[in-house]
Design a protein around this motif. Structure first.
Motif, mmCIF file in Angstrom:
data_model
loop_
_atom_site.group_PDB
_atom_site.id
_atom_site.type_symbol
_atom_site.label_atom_id
_atom_site.label_comp_id
_atom_site.label_asym_id
_atom_site.label_seq_id
_atom_site.Cartn_x
_atom_site.Cartn_y
_atom_site.Cartn_z
ATOM 1 N N GLU A 85 13.510 -8.834 25.190
ATOM 2 C CA GLU A 85 12.046 -8.358 25.903
ATOM 3 C C GLU A 85 12.224 -7.045 26.310
ATOM 4 N N GLY A 86 13.398 -6.400 26.350
ATOM 5 C CA GLY A 86 13.609 -5.221 26.625
ATOM 6 C C GLY A 86 12.891 -4.112 25.697
ATOM 7 N N LYS A 87 12.258 -2.884 26.453
ATOM 8 C CA LYS A 87 11.780 -1.791 25.485
ATOM 9 C C LYS A 87 12.675 -0.398 25.676
ATOM 10 N N VAL A 88 13.098 -0.336 26.598
ATOM 11 C CA VAL A 88 14.361 0.765 27.038
ATOM 12 C C VAL A 88 15.643 0.609 27.322
ATOM 13 N N LEU A 111 19.489 -4.963 19.337
ATOM 14 C CA LEU A 111 18.435 -4.208 19.832
ATOM 15 C C LEU A 111 17.100 -4.629 19.085
ATOM 16 N N PRO A 112 15.883 -4.548 19.942
ATOM 17 C CA PRO A 112 14.670 -4.545 19.241
ATOM 18 C C PRO A 112 14.339 -3.313 18.228
ATOM 19 N N ALA A 113 13.686 -3.655 17.130
ATOM 20 C CA ALA A 113 13.483 -2.578 16.357
ATOM 21 C C ALA A 113 12.937 -1.180 16.775
ATOM 22 N N ASP A 114 12.109 -1.505 17.600
ATOM 23 C CA ASP A 114 10.936 -0.294 18.088
ATOM 24 C C ASP A 114 11.713 0.198 19.538
ATOM 25 N N CYS A 115 12.717 -0.100 19.980
ATOM 26 C CA CYS A 115 13.077 0.158 21.242
ATOM 27 C C CYS A 115 13.573 1.839 21.534
ATOM 28 N N ILE A 116 13.619 2.218 22.814
ATOM 29 C CA ILE A 116 14.138 3.552 23.223
ATOM 30 C C ILE A 116 15.474 3.416 23.607
ATOM 31 N N TRP A 117 16.269 4.381 23.049
ATOM 32 C CA TRP A 117 17.838 4.425 23.569
ATOM 33 C C TRP A 117 17.982 5.770 24.379
ATOM 34 N N ILE A 151 14.784 -0.629 32.945
ATOM 35 C CA ILE A 151 15.470 -0.109 31.693
ATOM 36 C C ILE A 151 16.506 -1.251 31.924
ATOM 37 N N VAL A 152 17.148 -1.320 30.475
ATOM 38 C CA VAL A 152 18.348 -2.387 30.268
ATOM 39 C C VAL A 152 19.602 -1.327 30.149
#
Length: 389
Positions: free
Chosen positions: A27-30, A45-51, A71-72
């Motif tokens: 469910e994380g985004k960042v 990690l999800p494909a469209d995430c920010i690192w 943030i995760v």
């Protein structure tokens, strides 16, 4: 950043996570972590995430964090064990933080060794000075776990132990713990290089004796001059008056052979000891005596004390004046400018003139003589041991 989840991981390329942690990741985004963490976690990690890479300076990382509410973060082992969670707590005290720990590296190494570790004394040398490690050695801790870095490597640690005579430990090194292809466990082989990350466990094989009161005949002396050393009973009485158990920073001004500094460090290893001596020979004498008696961590300053810039040195809580070159009052004035509140000064006077000079100097800076002991050892001249507060 209003909330964060900090997930501890190992170096395994086949990470396993509990369902709750898998949900947090899915469910994380960042996301954020070190470059090594990114390599390990990328496939999860999800494909469209920010690192966001965690790199120095950290202020740039925190500036990026401010852009997001949640943030995760991935961290090594247990994030609350010398880990990034402590940094987050310090920088974001109001942040709602949830921590999902894994085994830390020292736990993993102990498990590989099948070693009970409930009483292990842990020291981190990751970006830190030697102080706590030296303290553990002098205290003779039975089991010491050490977190290393790229400078304080297993090889550098072993060299320091050998230099100061601490050969009463075996060292086990764990490299790349959790990495199925690169993990290695070895009893130290004095290799120059170890792969990173690594950690070590020291197991004491026998106790090293630190006598309370080292005979002056055991020290390396200045040109063999037995009169140029504080005699053991005088030394111990002086240390008693200094009350070093309740001090953090001790200055030994005019250390000569280093006997007072070394005795202080061995009996109170938690303390930062800074020793001053005008003679160039003092540097080698301190090195020879501190290595002989196993007293690492004493900071030695060579040169005229009155000409030293003391602004960057740890301010003293206690001072012993072992030599003054006829400039005792000037020395007291300079000390008064830098000492911490409540600092005491102990001085050994061999004459009525130096006793009077000390008493006058102390009075002039607004301090008070609180103790004066008159002692004579064998056929040596009597000495006044004077304390000012």
């Amino acid at each position: 950043m209003q909330s964060c989840s900090i997930i501890g991981i190992t170096d395994s390329r086949n990470q396993w996570f509990a369902p709750e942690v898998m949900r947090v990741i899915s469910e994380g985004k960042v996301f954020s972590g070190g470059k090594r963490h990114h390599e390990i976690m990328q496939k999860h990690l999800p494909a469209d995430c920010i690192w966001i890479d965690i790199t120095v300076p950290l202020k740039d990382v925190f500036r990026e964090y401010e852009k997001y509410e949640e943030i995760v973060i991935f961290a090594s082992g247990d994030p609350l064990f010398y880990g990034f969670a402590n940094t987050v707590q310090r920088e974001y005290p109001e942040c709602k933080m949830t921590v999902y720990p894994s085994f830390n590296s020292l736990q993993m190494l102990a498990h590989r060794m099948k070693l009970p570790y409930h009483d292990m004394h842990v020291v981190s040398l990751t970006g830190r000075p030697w102080d706590k490690f030296d303290e553990a050695l002098i205290n003779g801790e039975r089991l010491i776990g050490v977190l290393t870095d790229r400078n304080k490597t297993p090889h550098a640690i072993w060299q320091r132990m050998k230099e100061y005579g601490y050969d009463n430990y075996t060292m086990t090194v764990g490299e790349n713990l959790g990495n199925e292809q690169e993990e290695r466990i070895s009893v130290v082989e004095m290799r120059d290089e170890y792969s990173v990350p690594n950690c070590i466990i020291l197991q004491r094989t026998n106790e090293r004796n630190h006598p309370f009161g080292i005979p002056e005949s055991d020290f390396h002396l200045l040109n063999g001059r037995t009169k140029m050393i504080t005699k053991m009973p005088i030394r111990l009485t002086s240390l008693a008056l200094l009350d070093l158990g309740n001090r953090d920073s001790f200055w030994d001004v005019g250390f000569c052979t280093g006997s007072v500094s070394i005795e202080a460090k061995l009996q109170f290893p938690h303390m930062k000891v800074t020793a001053f001596e005008i003679r160039e020979e003092g540097s080698e004498l301190m090195r020879a005596n501190s290595t002989k008696f196993g007293a690492p961590g004493i900071t030695t300053i060579i040169g005229d004390f009155l000409e030293q810039d003391l602004s960057d040195m740890p301010k003293p809580d206690a001072v012993f004046i072992g030599g003054h070159g006829g400039r005792l009052k000037e020395m007291i004035r300079k000390l008064k400018e830098v000492m911490n509140p409540g600092c005491c000064i102990v001085f050994n006077s061999v004459s009525e003139d130096s006793k009077r000079m000390f008493e006058e100097g102390i009075s002039e800076v607004g301090m008070t003589i609180t103790s004066c002991i008159h002692m004579a050892i064998d056929d040596h001249n009597p000495i006044y041991i004077i304390k000012a507060q």
